[in-house]
Enzyme design. Sequence first.
Site, PDB file in Angstrom:
ATOM      1  N   CYS A  25       0.264  -1.146  -0.160  1.00  0.00           N
ATOM      2  CA  CYS A  25      -0.083  -0.563   0.275  1.00  0.00           C
ATOM      3  C   CYS A  25       1.012   0.961  -0.010  1.00  0.00           C
ATOM      4  O   CYS A  25       1.804   1.861   0.873  1.00  0.00           O
ATOM      5  CB  CYS A  25      -0.377  -0.175   1.112  1.00  0.00           C
ATOM      6  SG  CYS A  25      -2.082   1.404   1.047  1.00  0.00           S
ATOM      7  N   CYS A  40      -5.356   5.528  -3.421  1.00  0.00           N
ATOM      8  CA  CYS A  40      -4.625   4.654  -2.906  1.00  0.00           C
ATOM      9  C   CYS A  40      -3.181   5.339  -4.014  1.00  0.00           C
ATOM     10  O   CYS A  40      -3.530   5.053  -5.335  1.00  0.00           O
ATOM     11  CB  CYS A  40      -5.469   3.808  -4.179  1.00  0.00           C
ATOM     12  SG  CYS A  40      -4.494   1.431  -4.589  1.00  0.00           S
TER      13      CYS A  40
END
Length: 292
Positions: free
Chosen positions: A87, A230
């Site tokens: 991530c 994101c």
Amino acid sequence: MPEIAFTKGHGTGNDFVIVADPEGERDLTPAQVAALCDRRFGIGGDGLLRVVRSSEIAEGARILDEEPGASWFMDYRNADGSVAEMCGNGVRVFARYLLDTGLATLEPGSALPVGTRAGVKDVLRSETGFQVDLGRWRSGGEDPLVRAKGLSVPRPGMSVDLGNPHVVVALASVEELEGLDLGAVPILDPAPADGANIEFVVPEEPLVKDGVGRIRMRVFERGVGETLSCGTGTAAAALAVRSWAGEGAPNAWRVEVPGGVLGVRMFPTEEGEHVALSGPATLVFSGTVSLA
């Protein structure tokens, strides 16, 4: 019922529950992670960052063979409790937590290596907060068709691998982007075995200004749903648009997401082209919560 200490953090609105477990004594179950990330009955977050010494988790022990300085491992879980490889926003928030709590230091001009399931990621300070080298990117293989609620016909996607899988879809206008209903799960055909994050992008007008490419993006994250941002998806979107733009397209990009703005930069290395992500990382509050 035992209590667990936590911190809440975010990177451009992509938010995380952070749990410190240096000695690897608390391996949270998927149900516990989902409960902590629940926005109505828990703390709320797009995912959970478990802060554990690399030496105390199997994946981290392998990381130490690659980079002995990567003392800390980011055990990242999606909001539904499933394990994820990486991530990009999470790494920056993870680094912020390590530095603010004194678990690590970062001298000017130095990098902080962080272990992840997608390998070691080096974090630097930047003008906007932190920059993380996401490493070498790759084509994700077969490019699927993407069906999404709000689009009249399926659109072709481009698969990009940044340690986790992405499919990037180009849209014709801002109206199309804003008209998407990402409360419904987009359908990929063929569907990747492990799923993928899906980015929908629109170029700004003009596409390039002062040598920097500019795009807008929305994202549906596997195991989460639509998120405000994101990090790896931002990088995947910039890589896809650069490819579509053709020869002469820039290696620096400004990506606007619902939660803010992130920077993406592509640069050559001996092992191949790497991509870096830069942007803010914020710790919001800390507390304790009962853990069933």
